[in-house]
Design a protein around this motif. Structure first.
Motif, PDB file in Angstrom:
ATOM      1  N   GLU A  16       0.860  -1.201   0.000  1.00 44.81           N
ATOM      2  CA  GLU A  16       0.000   0.000   0.000  1.00 44.81           C
ATOM      3  C   GLU A  16       0.889   1.241   0.000  1.00 44.81           C
ATOM      4  O   GLU A  16       1.830   1.318   0.781  1.00 44.81           O
ATOM      5  N   ALA A  17       0.568   2.189  -0.868  1.00 39.97           N
ATOM      6  CA  ALA A  17       1.399   3.403  -0.971  1.00 39.97           C
ATOM      7  C   ALA A  17       1.245   4.262   0.288  1.00 39.97           C
ATOM      8  O   ALA A  17       0.129   4.522   0.739  1.00 39.97           O
ATOM      9  N   ILE A  18       2.368   4.694   0.846  1.00 36.12           N
ATOM     10  CA  ILE A  18       2.369   5.547   2.045  1.00 36.12           C
ATOM     11  C   ILE A  18       2.374   7.008   1.584  1.00 36.12           C
ATOM     12  O   ILE A  18       3.153   7.379   0.703  1.00 36.12           O
ATOM     13  N   THR A  19       1.501   7.817   2.194  1.00 32.08           N
ATOM     14  CA  THR A  19       1.460   9.241   1.826  1.00 32.08           C
ATOM     15  C   THR A  19       2.043  10.078   2.958  1.00 32.08           C
ATOM     16  O   THR A  19       1.763   9.848   4.130  1.00 32.08           O
ATOM     17  N   MET A  20       2.846  11.054   2.582  1.00 33.55           N
ATOM     18  CA  MET A  20       3.500  11.927   3.569  1.00 33.55           C
ATOM     19  C   MET A  20       3.529  13.345   3.012  1.00 33.55           C
ATOM     20  O   MET A  20       3.738  13.537   1.804  1.00 33.55           O
ATOM     21  N   LEU A  21       3.253  14.316   3.859  1.00 35.41           N
ATOM     22  CA  LEU A  21       3.344  15.729   3.480  1.00 35.41           C
ATOM     23  C   LEU A  21       4.088  16.449   4.590  1.00 35.41           C
ATOM     24  O   LEU A  21       4.138  15.960   5.723  1.00 35.41           O
ATOM     25  N   THR A  22       4.596  17.629   4.287  1.00 36.84           N
ATOM     26  CA  THR A  22       5.159  18.442   5.367  1.00 36.84           C
ATOM     27  C   THR A  22       4.040  19.297   5.958  1.00 36.84           C
ATOM     28  O   THR A  22       3.028  19.544   5.303  1.00 36.84           O
ATOM     29  N   ALA A  23       4.221  19.713   7.217  1.00 34.43           N
ATOM     30  CA  ALA A  23       3.336  20.711   7.830  1.00 34.43           C
ATOM     31  C   ALA A  23       4.146  21.389   8.920  1.00 34.43           C
ATOM     32  O   ALA A  23       5.103  20.798   9.451  1.00 34.43           O
TER      33      ALA A  23
END
Ligand code: KIV
Length: 281
Positions: free
Chosen positions: A16-23
């Motif tokens: 499953e693709a892992i999603t990551m963003l900065t905040a």
């Protein structure tokens, strides 16, 4: 349920693709959390995209702890990773451990990440030994912008590709639970991803990684000073903000705002009494 090292590794094992963003702040982190993004990196990119500095080198521990704490307060689902800034892990092992601990005790994040080179493997092991989840970061190290002569793709030639592979293997050996691969040719990132047991998160590393990471102000179209070619703008919030502020200015100048709806009411008797006491305005 909140993501942990275990659930992130399980996603990767299941493909499953892992999603990551900065905040970097509470309201944005809350939206990232509510959108179901798996991980947040409170990156030292904060120095550039929030504080307006030309590089990430001016991020400090105090700056990062403050931003990390705001982000961590917003996340009941998304796993929050603190980026250790320049100068926080380059000295002794003890100082590196103390700085990593500050992120856990003061900011209450779930893990840390740093731009560890082969010189920092012992420090990586020491933080892992403390029980803190650690992410590695290979390929482009923005904190080395001066030595690299710019923010450039890494791993294209033989020596550079070997270095990225060697560092990834050493970091896995040191106990990191995942590795961010930045600005590396897609073929090399895919090779490293297959070679490793831990998940890889690409930022400019192509589609063959276990997950993807982008810098949120790039995604929202809110930061124009520097946009890497791998970044994708999904919205143009910067333009929307300018339009919104212009509209507000127009309404204030023309007297449309504030209208009745945005003003508090008071009975005539109170005003009459005030006029009697202090005289007419
Ligand atoms: O600071 C940051 O946002 C980062 C990513 C670019 C990996 O370190």
């Amino acid at each position: 349920m909140k993501h942990t090292v275990t659930s992130i590794k399980a996603m990767s094992s299941k493909g499953e693709a892992i999603t990551m963003l900065t905040a970097y702040d509470f309201p944005t982190a809350k939206k990232v959390n509510d959108a179901g993004i798996d991980m947040i990196l409170v990156g030292d990119s904060c120095a550039m995209v929030v504080h307006g500095h030309p590089t990430t080198l001016t991020a400090t521990m105090d700056m990062m702890v403050l931003h990390c704490a705001a982000v961590a307060r917003a996340c009941d689902r998304t796993m929050v990773i603190a980026d250790m800034p320049f100068g926080s892990f380059q000295y002794g092992i003890d100082e590196t451990m103390r700085n990593a601990a500050r992120f856990i005790t003061e900011a209450k994040v779930d893990g840390v990440k740093f731009e560890a080179t082969p010189h920092h493997i012992e420090k990586t092991k020491a933080i892992v030994e403390m029980g803190i989840p650690v992410m590695g970061h290979v390929g482009l190290h923005p904190q080395a912008v001066g030595a690299l002569g710019g923010l450039k793709v890494q791993g294209k030639d033989m020596d550079s590709a070997r270095k990225v592979v060697r560092e990834s293997l050493a970091l896995q050996e040191a106990g990191v639970f995942g590795i961010i691969i930045e600005a590396v040719p897609a073929k090399l990132s895919a090779y490293i991803t297959k070679k490793l047991d831990v998940p890889t998160i690409s930022i400019g590393g192509g589609p063959g990684c276990s997950g993807q990471l982008l810098v949120t102000p790039d995604v929202l179209g809110m930061y124009d000073n520097f946009t890497p070619s791998f970044a994708k703008q999904y919205q143009h919030f910067g333009d929307m903000m300018i339009d919104t502020f212009k509209k507000y200015k127009e309404e204030v100048e023309s007297g449309v705002f504030p209208g009745e709806k945005h003003s508090y009411k008071m009975s005539d008797e109170v005003l009459e009494a005030i006029e009697k006491e202090y005289g007419p305005a």
